[in-house]
Every structure is written in C-alpha cells, then in structure tokens.
Design a protein around this motif. Structure first.
Motif, mmCIF file in Angstrom:
data_model
loop_
_atom_site.group_PDB
_atom_site.id
_atom_site.type_symbol
_atom_site.label_atom_id
_atom_site.label_comp_id
_atom_site.label_asym_id
_atom_site.label_seq_id
_atom_site.Cartn_x
_atom_site.Cartn_y
_atom_site.Cartn_z
ATOM 1 N N ARG A 1 0.563 -1.049 0.074
ATOM 2 C CA ARG A 1 0.044 0.007 -0.051
ATOM 3 C C ARG A 1 0.833 1.176 0.135
ATOM 4 N NH1 ARG A 1 -5.794 -0.011 2.724
ATOM 5 N NH2 ARG A 1 -6.575 -0.257 0.396
ATOM 6 N N ARG A 2 0.346 2.208 -0.750
ATOM 7 C CA ARG A 2 0.862 3.388 -0.632
ATOM 8 C C ARG A 2 0.011 4.487 0.233
ATOM 9 N NH1 ARG A 2 3.865 6.139 -6.139
ATOM 10 N NH2 ARG A 2 5.241 4.481 -5.491
ATOM 11 N N TRP A 3 0.844 5.065 1.015
ATOM 12 C CA TRP A 3 -0.191 6.052 1.895
ATOM 13 C C TRP A 3 0.160 7.589 1.699
ATOM 14 C CZ3 TRP A 3 -4.215 4.270 5.166
ATOM 15 C CH2 TRP A 3 -4.184 3.009 5.338
ATOM 16 N N THR A 4 -0.825 8.506 1.593
ATOM 17 C CA THR A 4 -0.561 9.629 1.183
ATOM 18 C C THR A 4 -1.037 10.656 2.208
ATOM 19 O OG1 THR A 4 -1.121 9.042 -1.101
ATOM 20 C CG2 THR A 4 -1.229 11.578 -0.717
ATOM 21 N N THR A 5 -0.328 11.845 2.431
ATOM 22 C CA THR A 5 -0.883 12.752 3.263
ATOM 23 C C THR A 5 -0.257 14.148 2.640
ATOM 24 O OG1 THR A 5 1.553 12.663 4.368
ATOM 25 C CG2 THR A 5 -0.292 11.632 5.558
ATOM 26 N N LEU A 6 -1.163 15.101 3.127
ATOM 27 C CA LEU A 6 -0.931 16.330 2.566
ATOM 28 C C LEU A 6 0.521 17.103 3.644
ATOM 29 C CD1 LEU A 6 -2.469 18.715 1.078
ATOM 30 C CD2 LEU A 6 -3.569 19.513 2.863
ATOM 31 N N ARG A 7 1.066 17.822 2.838
ATOM 32 C CA ARG A 7 2.362 18.630 3.509
ATOM 33 C C ARG A 7 1.861 19.824 3.985
ATOM 34 N NH1 ARG A 7 7.776 17.583 0.125
ATOM 35 N NH2 ARG A 7 8.999 18.583 2.191
ATOM 36 N N GLY A 8 0.882 20.123 4.630
ATOM 37 C CA GLY A 8 0.259 21.389 4.856
ATOM 38 C C GLY A 8 1.035 22.251 5.686
ATOM 39 N N GLU A 9 1.746 21.613 6.859
ATOM 40 C CA GLU A 9 2.831 22.364 7.444
ATOM 41 C C GLU A 9 3.896 22.954 6.718
ATOM 42 O OE1 GLU A 9 4.038 20.874 11.307
ATOM 43 O OE2 GLU A 9 1.918 20.318 11.918
ATOM 44 N N ASP A 10 4.751 22.106 5.724
ATOM 45 C CA ASP A 10 5.571 22.791 5.059
ATOM 46 C C ASP A 10 5.336 23.731 4.019
ATOM 47 O OD1 ASP A 10 7.239 20.955 6.045
ATOM 48 O OD2 ASP A 10 7.221 19.328 4.595
#
Lengths: 122, 122
Positions: free
Chosen positions: A80-89
C-alpha cells in the motif's frame, strides 16, 4: 515483506525548493484538486480510496505532480501507498496560499454543481 | 482606420464563467506571471512593451490563455493591442485570490534570483 526493488524511491523536495508556479500547476487540475481536498479532510489516505474517476496509471501521474510540487507526501507500507498533505511545509513556505486557493475553489464549486444539475436559476 | 477583418474578435468571459482551475493554470507560467505583475504596476500596456523574452507568436498564445481565464482584457486600437488586468472582476469573483498568489510569488522571487546570480549563500 521487503520493499520491491522495482519501485523507485519517492522523491519529496524540501520546502525551500517549492515554487509557486509548480504549486499552481499542480492545483490547476480537477483530479489533483480533489486529492488535496480529500487530504484536508482526512489526515492519511490509502491510494485506492480517493473519490476520483481516473485510471490507476493516471492517478499515479497526478500523485507524482503533487509530490514533486511539495503538496503531498507518500510512503510505502507493504503493497500500500499512503498519502498525506504537506500542510505544515506549505504553510511555512507560502503562508496562506493553499487556504486561499482551495477556499476560492470550494467557495464556487457548489454553485457550478447546482447549475449543471438543475440548468441555471439564480 | 477600420479594424482588419482578418483579426477575430477577442473573447472575454463574464466573471461568472471564471474558474479557479483556469486561473491557476494561467498563472502557473513564468511569462504569464510576468505579464500579470507588469499590469499590476501599470494600468494599461501596449503589447510590445512587456518585459518578457518570448517570440511574438508565443506571447500571443500567453495572452489568449490569460484572456480566456478572465485575468486580462485586451482592446484593439488601430494596429496596437492594449492590455489591462481585470482586477476588479477577479476580486469580485474570487476575493483575495490574485493577491495571495502574486504575493506568494513575489515574496520568494527575489531569493530565487539572488541564488541564481551568486550561487547560494543563506
């Protein structure tokens, strides 16, 4: 299970390499915008769970554009590949930019949908 | 002097047809961003006066993308074409969006230029 040698390492640029032009390009596509909207609502998503109607190879391309612009981070976990937003960056690099763009998009989206469904009105 | 019949009429969408995705696409190019920056500083510019280094046919294409996204308005005056920013229309349709994008771009642009010229540093 060891990671497959056929999968190249995912490249995530450091925030100082983010550019406004690459971010605008990445967000100028409806599928990529939907990915970002989904990630703003859910902290981490598995790749098959995004509400988009495109072929897997097309989605892989969209993820790459978003990743290379610095908008998302992806990690492998077995198959599986998991994805997150780089909101803080993103916020540290370009304060307020993502909110302004997604906010403008979401502010008008319901109107567009309403028009398309019911053929006009106010 | 009558207008030439060979030039098609310029199409300017009404503000309700502007979309965030088209605006992001239009602004994701450095030449088009330079056109917008120039117009934010000067109310109306003749077509040959923009500080961009592209062929006239390429610039014509960039103007069309900007025009069709609702970002600029152009008018013919004899042999000259004059360009203005549709700042009020954009602001009415997507309040704060153009400022947020151009502000983010200009906020980082000097750093990028400095790096390229002097090869790094802080």
């Amino acid at each position: 299970m060891p990671s497959s040698p056929r999968r190249p390492a995912l490249i995530h640029p450091p925030p100082e390499d983010f550019t406004v032009l690459a971010i605008l390009h990445a967000l100028s596509d409806p599928t990529r915008m939907t990915v970002v909207q989904t990630l703003r609502a859910s902290p981490e998503c598995a790749c098959g769970t995004f509400p988009v109607e495109v072929a897997p190879s097309t989605l892989t391309h969209h993820f790459r554009v978003l990743r290379e612009a610095g908008i998302i981070r992806q990690r492998e976990d077995g198959n599986r590949r998991w994805t997150t937003l780089r909101g803080e960056d993103l916020e540290a690099r370009f304060p307020g930019l993502l909110d302004a763009i997604v906010g403008a998009y979401e502010g008008t989206r319901p109107v567009a949908l309403r028009r398309r469904r019911w053929g006009g009105g106010r």
